[in-house]
Design a protein around this motif. Structure first.
Motif, PDB file in Angstrom:
ATOM      1  N   ALA A 417       0.830  -1.204   0.000  1.00  0.00           N
ATOM      2  CA  ALA A 417       0.000   0.000   0.000  1.00  0.00           C
ATOM      3  C   ALA A 417       0.865   1.254   0.000  1.00  0.00           C
ATOM      4  N   ALA A 418       1.912   1.260   0.819  1.00  0.00           N
ATOM      5  CA  ALA A 418       2.802   2.418   0.873  1.00  0.00           C
ATOM      6  C   ALA A 418       3.529   2.604  -0.458  1.00  0.00           C
ATOM      7  N   ARG A 419       3.980   1.515  -1.040  1.00  0.00           N
ATOM      8  CA  ARG A 419       4.728   1.570  -2.311  1.00  0.00           C
ATOM      9  C   ARG A 419       3.850   2.032  -3.465  1.00  0.00           C
ATOM     10  N   ASP A 420       2.638   1.471  -3.570  1.00  0.00           N
ATOM     11  CA  ASP A 420       1.802   1.702  -4.751  1.00  0.00           C
ATOM     12  C   ASP A 420       0.868   2.898  -4.629  1.00  0.00           C
ATOM     13  N   HIS A 421       0.460   3.228  -3.394  1.00  0.00           N
ATOM     14  CA  HIS A 421      -0.568   4.253  -3.226  1.00  0.00           C
ATOM     15  C   HIS A 421      -0.161   5.355  -2.251  1.00  0.00           C
ATOM     16  N   GLY A 422       0.825   5.076  -1.405  1.00  0.00           N
ATOM     17  CA  GLY A 422       1.162   6.006  -0.336  1.00  0.00           C
ATOM     18  C   GLY A 422       0.223   5.808   0.832  1.00  0.00           C
ATOM     19  N   LEU A 423       0.730   6.016   2.038  1.00  0.00           N
ATOM     20  CA  LEU A 423      -0.102   5.885   3.237  1.00  0.00           C
ATOM     21  C   LEU A 423      -0.037   7.180   4.030  1.00  0.00           C
ATOM     22  N   GLY A 424      -1.190   7.619   4.503  1.00  0.00           N
ATOM     23  CA  GLY A 424      -1.221   8.806   5.350  1.00  0.00           C
ATOM     24  C   GLY A 424      -0.700   8.462   6.723  1.00  0.00           C
ATOM     25  N   ALA A 425       0.589   8.157   6.805  1.00  0.00           N
ATOM     26  CA  ALA A 425       1.177   7.702   8.064  1.00  0.00           C
ATOM     27  C   ALA A 425       2.477   8.438   8.320  1.00  0.00           C
ATOM     28  N   ASP A 426       2.840   8.508   9.600  1.00  0.00           N
ATOM     29  CA  ASP A 426       4.116   9.104  10.001  1.00  0.00           C
ATOM     30  C   ASP A 426       5.171   8.048  10.258  1.00  0.00           C
ATOM     31  N   ALA A 427       4.750   6.794  10.474  1.00  0.00           N
ATOM     32  CA  ALA A 427       5.697   5.713  10.728  1.00  0.00           C
ATOM     33  C   ALA A 427       5.089   4.399  10.258  1.00  0.00           C
ATOM     34  N   LEU A 428       5.943   3.514   9.763  1.00  0.00           N
ATOM     35  CA  LEU A 428       5.546   2.149   9.424  1.00  0.00           C
ATOM     36  C   LEU A 428       6.331   1.197  10.305  1.00  0.00           C
ATOM     37  N   VAL A 429       5.653   0.141  10.756  1.00  0.00           N
ATOM     38  CA  VAL A 429       6.290  -0.856  11.621  1.00  0.00           C
ATOM     39  C   VAL A 429       5.988  -2.237  11.055  1.00  0.00           C
ATOM     40  N   PHE A 430       7.030  -3.066  10.945  1.00  0.00           N
ATOM     41  CA  PHE A 430       6.871  -4.435  10.472  1.00  0.00           C
ATOM     42  C   PHE A 430       7.390  -5.386  11.536  1.00  0.00           C
ATOM     43  N   VAL A 431       6.587  -6.394  11.883  1.00  0.00           N
ATOM     44  CA  VAL A 431       7.052  -7.426  12.814  1.00  0.00           C
ATOM     45  C   VAL A 431       6.788  -8.785  12.198  1.00  0.00           C
ATOM     46  N   GLY A 432       7.780  -9.688  12.338  1.00  0.00           N
ATOM     47  CA  GLY A 432       7.649 -11.021  11.769  1.00  0.00           C
ATOM     48  C   GLY A 432       7.385 -10.988  10.284  1.00  0.00           C
ATOM     49  N   SER A 433       8.143 -10.159   9.549  1.00  0.00           N
ATOM     50  CA  SER A 433       7.831  -9.917   8.139  1.00  0.00           C
ATOM     51  C   SER A 433       8.524 -10.905   7.203  1.00  0.00           C
TER      52      SER A 433
END
Length: 539
Positions: A417-433
């Motif tokens: 979603a962030a790559r293709d559309h952009g996210l209205g977010a200030d931070a992204l967090v990935f766990v167990g990715s």
């Protein structure tokens, strides 16, 4: 502001009241108002049955007039239902904000006393003669902190009183219908939806919630309060849909593939019902934080979007996207994970308003064969983008810090979603990715230093290597090169869906996790839980 004992002249009145306040009592009062919806709905259904009983044996003008009058009485009752939920929202939010103010007050007093100051029962701050004298800045700082907590409580009290007064006035005057043409078009984005809603009167908004809950409940860009009211009105219908499906599937078929398929589908419906009942139970609890139902769809495996705390009011908002096999049956447990992050946020930042949203509004893979592909993650991208834009559009006051967290396959959903559309977010967090669909953090279009990842040392996701690596390992297994290849692969930076976001070369920031496997990131003794909460708060 009022005078008082020496040294208390600059402390607002209300210190003793806030210290004694019971925030939970307001939430309990809100629950009592909401619980009136059951009897009101039963009475409305009884009137519907009465109309049905009149029709077969009575016709003519008198019959039509009687049916019309009964219909008006029923409408009057059903119009009350959203208002009962609204009262619950107002009182629950008041309780939450008073609780945050009280927590902040307690933290400020504890900090002052640990620094050699004394705070009396009126809120006056003085140096403690039994300890090292404190002067000037320390006293001023303590007084300002206490005053800030009281200001928060006063603002919450005034706002709640204003909202209840406005609701009372609107209820007396009645709701106002909205002409069919006054609706956002099918392609309207969250910002346009938000502007449309702002242009309606309070009476028109309440009419729409009561008469068109299916539309209002799913519109990104609308306030969480309005969506919650609408979706709660639909809870009974959603459960009825599952009961009808269960009834249709309970008829046995001759042994064979069709019978096996029926049993699988029946088990899935039963699981969805348990999940829906679990969510309903959480929605019915009056405890803090209050739950807001932002979306619910029982079709297929089922979908749900639930917020803990009002994301429109919070200064920090987490959106949590779960991974493979997540569906309506899993929603209560997944909501528990979001709650644990929120609880840790409260411990780290007493008095700070935070909210956590479980976003389970996509078709998560059920099997490894599905999870090996990117289609379902990419299909989810537009909806997640739109939801985050909606949070931005509906937020009140200064912009909140928005954090989007993806676990397992959910991290691919977030990354795509962030790559293709952009996210209205200030931070992204990935766990167990297993990888997030890009080879470098910069490809996610996020501010520098705001892409985070954690992978437990014993998480099996580390074995999710790209297909070419797996083929090479299988080909060389049992040869002299096999052990050397295994060592090299153990230090590799590529996973099934691209670069490992926890690897140094990815360009993100890492936070630690203890060995808790693939699902233990939310365990109370795992430092990963602290890490997630600190990122949400921006610390």
């Amino acid at each position: 502001m009022s005078g008082g004992p020496a040294g208390a002249a600059d402390v607002p009145v209300g210190y003793a009241q806030l210290w004694r306040a019971d925030p939970g009592a307001w939430s309990t009062a809100g629950t009592a108002w909401r619980n009136l919806a059951g009897p009101v709905r039963q009475r409305a259904d009884a009137l519907t049955a009465r109309i049905g009983a009149l029709r077969p044996g009575w016709s003519g003008a008198a019959s039509a007039a009687a049916q019309r009058r009964i219909g008006e009485l029923r409408t009057g009752l059903t119009d009350v239902l959203p208002a009962l939920v609204e009262v619950d929202q107002v009182l629950a939010e008041l309780g939450a904000r008073l609780g945050a103010a009280k927590a902040r007050l307690g933290a400020e007093v504890a900090r002052a006393e640990s620094g050699g100051l004394r705070v009396d029962r009126t809120g006056a701050v003085r140096p403690d003669p039994a300890r090292v004298a404190q002067t000037g800045p320390a006293v001023v700082h303590a007084r300002a902190g206490i005053r800030g907590a009281l200001t928060l409580a006063g603002a919450a009290d005034r706002e709640a009183a204003g909202r209840l007064a406005e609701l009372t006035t609107a209820a007396v005057r009645g709701w106002v219908s909205v002409p069919p043409a006054w609706r956002p078009g099918p392609g309207a984005g969250p910002a346009e939806v938000s502007r449309w809603w702002a242009g309606l009167s309070a009476a028109e908004r309440r009419w729409l919630v009561g008469r068109e809950p299916d539309r209002i409940g799913r519109l990104d860009g609308l306030p969480a309060a309005a969506r919650d009211q609408a979706n709660r009105l639909l809870l009974g219908d959603r459960r009825e849909q599952l009961l009808v499906r269960r009834l249709a599937l309970r008829h046995p078929l001759p042994a064979g593939p069709l019978e096996a398929s029926r049993l699988v589908r029946l088990a899935a419906v039963e699981a969805s019902l348990r999940g829906l009942d679990g969510l309903t139970e959480r929605l019915a609890t009056g405890g803090a934080p209050r739950a807001y139902l932002l979306g619910l769809d029982p079709a297929g495996d089922g979908r749900a979007v639930v917020a803990l705390g009002n994301p429109d009011r919070a200064s920090s908002v987490l959106t949590y996207v779960p991974g493979m096999t997540s569906d309506l049956a899993d929603a209560p447990a997944e909501l528990g994970r979001a709650a644990r992050v929120l609880q840790r946020c409260a411990a780290l930042g007493p008095g700070e308003e935070a909210a956590a949203v479980l976003w389970l509004d996509y078709d998560a893979p059920d099997f490894l064969t599905e999870a090996a592909g990117t289609r379902q993650a990419e299909d989810a991208g537009p909806a997640l983008h739109r939801f985050q834009e909606g949070l931005r559009a509906a937020h009140e006051g200064p912009p909140a810090r928005q954090t989007v967290l993806g676990h397992s396959y959910g991290s691919l959903v977030v990354g795509a979603a962030a790559r293709d559309h952009g996210l209205g977010a200030d931070a992204l967090v990935f766990v167990g990715s297993p990888g997030v669909g890009v080879d470098h953090a910069a490809d996610l279009r996020m501010p520098a230093g705001e892409v985070w990842s954690s992978t437990a040392p014993d998480d099996v996701i580390r074995l999710a290597r790209p297909p070419d690596e797996l083929a090479r390992r299988a080909l060389l297994a049992g040869t002299p090169l096999g052990p050397a290849l295994a060592v090299l692969d153990g230090h590799g930076e590529r996973l099934w869906f691209g670069a490992d976001p926890s690897a140094p070369g990815f360009g993100g920031r890492r936070f630690p996790s203890a060995p808790h496997g693939h699902t233990g990131y939310w365990d109370p003794d795992n430092p990963a839980l602290d890490g997630m909460a600190r990122i949400v708060l921006g610390r």
